[in-house]
Design a protein around this motif. Structure first.
Motif, PDB file in Angstrom:
ATOM      1  N   ARG A 191     -17.324  15.955  69.522  1.00 46.16           N
ATOM      2  CA  ARG A 191     -16.920  15.459  68.209  1.00 46.16           C
ATOM      3  C   ARG A 191     -15.662  14.582  68.326  1.00 46.16           C
ATOM      4  NH1 ARG A 191     -15.112  21.200  65.582  1.00 46.16           N
ATOM      5  NH2 ARG A 191     -17.273  21.202  64.926  1.00 46.16           N
ATOM      6  N   TRP A 192     -14.764  14.994  69.212  1.00 46.76           N
ATOM      7  CA  TRP A 192     -13.574  14.169  69.439  1.00 46.76           C
ATOM      8  C   TRP A 192     -13.950  12.873  70.146  1.00 46.76           C
ATOM      9  CZ3 TRP A 192      -9.124  14.498  67.097  1.00 46.76           C
ATOM     10  CH2 TRP A 192      -8.733  15.724  66.542  1.00 46.76           C
ATOM     11  N   ALA A 193     -14.904  12.949  71.082  1.00 47.44           N
ATOM     12  CA  ALA A 193     -15.352  11.735  71.779  1.00 47.44           C
ATOM     13  C   ALA A 193     -15.975  10.755  70.788  1.00 47.44           C
ATOM     14  CB  ALA A 193     -16.363  12.106  72.870  1.00 47.44           C
ATOM     15  N   LEU A 194     -16.774  11.276  69.846  1.00 49.12           N
ATOM     16  CA  LEU A 194     -17.388  10.399  68.839  1.00 49.12           C
ATOM     17  C   LEU A 194     -16.318   9.767  67.953  1.00 49.12           C
ATOM     18  CD1 LEU A 194     -20.469  12.542  67.749  1.00 49.12           C
ATOM     19  CD2 LEU A 194     -20.513  10.372  68.969  1.00 49.12           C
ATOM     20  N   LEU A 195     -15.306  10.555  67.567  1.00 47.66           N
ATOM     21  CA  LEU A 195     -14.244  10.024  66.710  1.00 47.66           C
ATOM     22  C   LEU A 195     -13.464   8.931  67.440  1.00 47.66           C
ATOM     23  CD1 LEU A 195     -12.688  10.271  64.016  1.00 47.66           C
ATOM     24  CD2 LEU A 195     -11.221  11.967  65.138  1.00 47.66           C
ATOM     25  N   VAL A 196     -13.113   9.191  68.690  1.00 54.01           N
ATOM     26  CA  VAL A 196     -12.362   8.196  69.466  1.00 54.01           C
ATOM     27  C   VAL A 196     -13.204   6.940  69.685  1.00 54.01           C
ATOM     28  CG1 VAL A 196     -11.387   7.734  71.753  1.00 54.01           C
ATOM     29  CG2 VAL A 196     -10.832   9.860  70.577  1.00 54.01           C
ATOM     30  N   ALA A 197     -14.507   7.137  69.969  1.00 55.53           N
ATOM     31  CA  ALA A 197     -15.399   5.986  70.183  1.00 55.53           C
ATOM     32  C   ALA A 197     -15.494   5.137  68.917  1.00 55.53           C
ATOM     33  CB  ALA A 197     -16.790   6.474  70.602  1.00 55.53           C
ATOM     34  N   TRP A 198     -15.591   5.807  67.764  1.00 48.09           N
ATOM     35  CA  TRP A 198     -15.659   5.073  66.491  1.00 48.09           C
ATOM     36  C   TRP A 198     -14.376   4.267  66.267  1.00 48.09           C
ATOM     37  CZ3 TRP A 198     -12.649   6.189  61.996  1.00 48.09           C
ATOM     38  CH2 TRP A 198     -12.988   5.430  60.882  1.00 48.09           C
ATOM     39  N   GLY A 199     -13.240   4.901  66.509  1.00 50.43           N
ATOM     40  CA  GLY A 199     -11.968   4.198  66.343  1.00 50.43           C
ATOM     41  C   GLY A 199     -11.837   3.022  67.302  1.00 50.43           C
ATOM     42  N   PHE A 200     -12.250   3.244  68.548  1.00 54.82           N
ATOM     43  CA  PHE A 200     -12.173   2.185  69.556  1.00 54.82           C
ATOM     44  C   PHE A 200     -13.043   0.993  69.157  1.00 54.82           C
ATOM     45  CE2 PHE A 200     -11.748   0.140  73.551  1.00 54.82           C
ATOM     46  CZ  PHE A 200     -12.991  -0.360  73.875  1.00 54.82           C
ATOM     47  N   VAL A 201     -14.265   1.276  68.695  1.00 58.16           N
ATOM     48  CA  VAL A 201     -15.186   0.195  68.294  1.00 58.16           C
ATOM     49  C   VAL A 201     -14.552  -0.633  67.177  1.00 58.16           C
ATOM     50  CG1 VAL A 201     -17.341  -0.223  67.045  1.00 58.16           C
ATOM     51  CG2 VAL A 201     -17.343   1.218  69.078  1.00 58.16           C
ATOM     52  N   GLY A 202     -13.986   0.039  66.177  1.00 57.66           N
ATOM     53  CA  GLY A 202     -13.357  -0.679  65.065  1.00 57.66           C
ATOM     54  C   GLY A 202     -12.206  -1.540  65.538  1.00 57.66           C
ATOM     55  N   VAL A 243     -20.569  -1.388  57.753  1.00 62.38           N
ATOM     56  CA  VAL A 243     -21.383  -0.497  58.591  1.00 62.38           C
ATOM     57  C   VAL A 243     -20.469   0.437  59.397  1.00 62.38           C
ATOM     58  CG1 VAL A 243     -22.927  -0.422  60.591  1.00 62.38           C
ATOM     59  CG2 VAL A 243     -23.390  -2.005  58.724  1.00 62.38           C
ATOM     60  N   TRP A 244     -19.362  -0.118  59.910  1.00 58.38           N
ATOM     61  CA  TRP A 244     -18.414   0.697  60.672  1.00 58.38           C
ATOM     62  C   TRP A 244     -17.813   1.800  59.801  1.00 58.38           C
ATOM     63  CZ3 TRP A 244     -12.798   0.604  60.406  1.00 58.38           C
ATOM     64  CH2 TRP A 244     -12.177   1.357  61.408  1.00 58.38           C
ATOM     65  N   LEU A 245     -17.476   1.471  58.577  1.00 54.84           N
ATOM     66  CA  LEU A 245     -16.939   2.483  57.660  1.00 54.84           C
ATOM     67  C   LEU A 245     -17.990   3.560  57.370  1.00 54.84           C
ATOM     68  CD1 LEU A 245     -14.930   0.447  54.981  1.00 54.84           C
ATOM     69  CD2 LEU A 245     -14.020   1.848  56.832  1.00 54.84           C
ATOM     70  N   MET A 246     -19.234   3.144  57.170  1.00 50.52           N
ATOM     71  CA  MET A 246     -20.296   4.107  56.861  1.00 50.52           C
ATOM     72  C   MET A 246     -20.557   5.037  58.051  1.00 50.52           C
ATOM     73  SD  MET A 246     -21.325   3.839  53.760  1.00 50.52           S
ATOM     74  CE  MET A 246     -19.593   3.676  53.411  1.00 50.52           C
ATOM     75  N   VAL A 247     -20.525   4.465  59.257  1.00 48.95           N
ATOM     76  CA  VAL A 247     -20.696   5.296  60.452  1.00 48.95           C
ATOM     77  C   VAL A 247     -19.553   6.298  60.536  1.00 48.95           C
ATOM     78  CG1 VAL A 247     -20.653   5.289  62.976  1.00 48.95           C
ATOM     79  CG2 VAL A 247     -22.062   3.632  61.755  1.00 48.95           C
ATOM     80  N   GLY A 248     -18.333   5.852  60.254  1.00 50.24           N
ATOM     81  CA  GLY A 248     -17.174   6.746  60.273  1.00 50.24           C
ATOM     82  C   GLY A 248     -17.299   7.868  59.256  1.00 50.24           C
ATOM     83  N   SER A 249     -17.876   7.555  58.113  1.00 54.97           N
ATOM     84  CA  SER A 249     -18.027   8.581  57.082  1.00 54.97           C
ATOM     85  C   SER A 249     -18.992   9.682  57.530  1.00 54.97           C
ATOM     86  CB  SER A 249     -18.515   7.957  55.773  1.00 54.97           C
ATOM     87  OG  SER A 249     -19.868   7.589  55.892  1.00 54.97           O
ATOM     88  N   ARG A 250     -19.902   9.374  58.456  1.00 50.93           N
ATOM     89  CA  ARG A 250     -20.852  10.375  58.940  1.00 50.93           C
ATOM     90  C   ARG A 250     -20.232  11.322  59.968  1.00 50.93           C
ATOM     91  NH1 ARG A 250     -26.036   9.219  56.985  1.00 50.93           N
ATOM     92  NH2 ARG A 250     -26.442  11.305  57.708  1.00 50.93           N
ATOM     93  N   LEU A 251     -19.002  11.022  60.405  1.00 51.32           N
ATOM     94  CA  LEU A 251     -18.328  11.928  61.342  1.00 51.32           C
ATOM     95  C   LEU A 251     -17.831  13.175  60.621  1.00 51.32           C
ATOM     96  CD1 LEU A 251     -16.286   9.349  63.428  1.00 51.32           C
ATOM     97  CD2 LEU A 251     -18.232  10.689  64.207  1.00 51.32           C
ATOM     98  N   ARG A 252     -17.748  13.067  59.296  1.00 52.78           N
ATOM     99  CA  ARG A 252     -17.316  14.210  58.510  1.00 52.78           C
ATOM    100  C   ARG A 252     -18.438  15.242  58.492  1.00 52.78           C
ATOM    101  NH1 ARG A 252     -18.001  15.656  53.090  1.00 52.78           N
ATOM    102  NH2 ARG A 252     -19.530  13.982  52.930  1.00 52.78           N
ATOM    103  N   GLU A 253     -18.077  16.495  58.686  1.00 57.68           N
ATOM    104  CA  GLU A 253     -19.064  17.567  58.646  1.00 57.68           C
ATOM    105  C   GLU A 253     -19.362  17.879  57.180  1.00 57.68           C
ATOM    106  OE1 GLU A 253     -19.854  18.791  61.838  1.00 57.68           O
ATOM    107  OE2 GLU A 253     -21.583  19.689  60.847  1.00 57.68           O
TER     108      GLU A 253
END
Lengths: 65, 156
Positions: free
Chosen positions: A48-59, B137-147
């Protein structure tokens, strides 16, 4: 020529991902939708942390120029 | 004809929809604004949702972990979260292909002959309209990280 091949490979991968997702949503046997896989990955503390960091990095990588 | 009253599940879905619609509209507006910024404003425009998204995601993880610890454990561990192994393997194969091809292109030069995901996305998002879509799209993907809330933590 090699540039076109590179783009074609990425397009093929994107097409395959779309096809996988569509077949999963039609509930074909042996196919799972990507959100379900992400939900399973999110249950693991490291992933879950890897996904969060990956998302931030992509942005940061794509939008901050 | 008698109309069935909505159950509490249907009512909570309606409430969820009324929360989601303004959030999506806000993300659309924010994406449009962010796609038009440059320099330090872009840094802020990207950093703010990153920080907010991380805070929301982490707090949702903490909340749901607490609920899972209280819930009775099943006697047998469910492999792959109950997902079919072949399905997960297909996605894993695709991910490996993408990363492998990206690495192959990264070591090549010049970039025009060996395009990477970055070079392709950068050339596409040169136009504001595409950057707006990509940001949304990036914001929407980020919103899916929320449980999402489980039944135990959902508001009545």
């Amino acid at each position: 020529m090699t540039g076109a091949i590179g783009v074609a490979v990425f397009a093929a991968i994107a097409g395959a991902a779309l096809a996988l997702e569509l077949t999963a949503r039609r509930r074909w046997h042996g196919h799972v939708p990507l959100p379900a896989v992400m939900r399973w990955l999110r249950r693991h503390p490291v992933m879950r942390w890897a996904l969060l960091v990956a998302w931030g990095f992509v942005g940061w990588h794509f939008f901050v120029r | 004809m008698h109309r069935a009253r909505p159950s509490h599940v249907d009512r909570s879905r309606w409430h969820e929809r009324w929360r989601v619609v303004p959030a999506v509209a806000g993300c659309l507006a924010y994406s449009w604004w962010a796609s038009g910024t440059s320099g330090r404003a872009t840094v802020l425009a990207v950093a703010c949702p990153m920080v907010l998204g991380a805070a929301v995601a982490v707090s949702s993880w903490v909340r749901e972990d607490r609920v899972r610890r209280r819930a009775p454990r099943s006697p047998r561990a469910i492999r792959l979260g109950g997902l079919q192994r072949s399905g997960v393997l297909r996605w894993a194969t695709l991910a490996v292909l993408l990363i492998g091809w990206e690495l192959r292109e990264l070591v090549g030069s010049p970039r025009i002959a060996y395009p990477t995901v970055t070079s392709l996305v950068t050339s596409m998002t040169a136009a504001r309209a595409y950057e707006f879509v990509a940001f949304f799209v990036w914001l929407m993907v980020g919103s899916r990280l929320r449980e999402p809330r489980t039944e135990q933590t959902a508001a009545p």
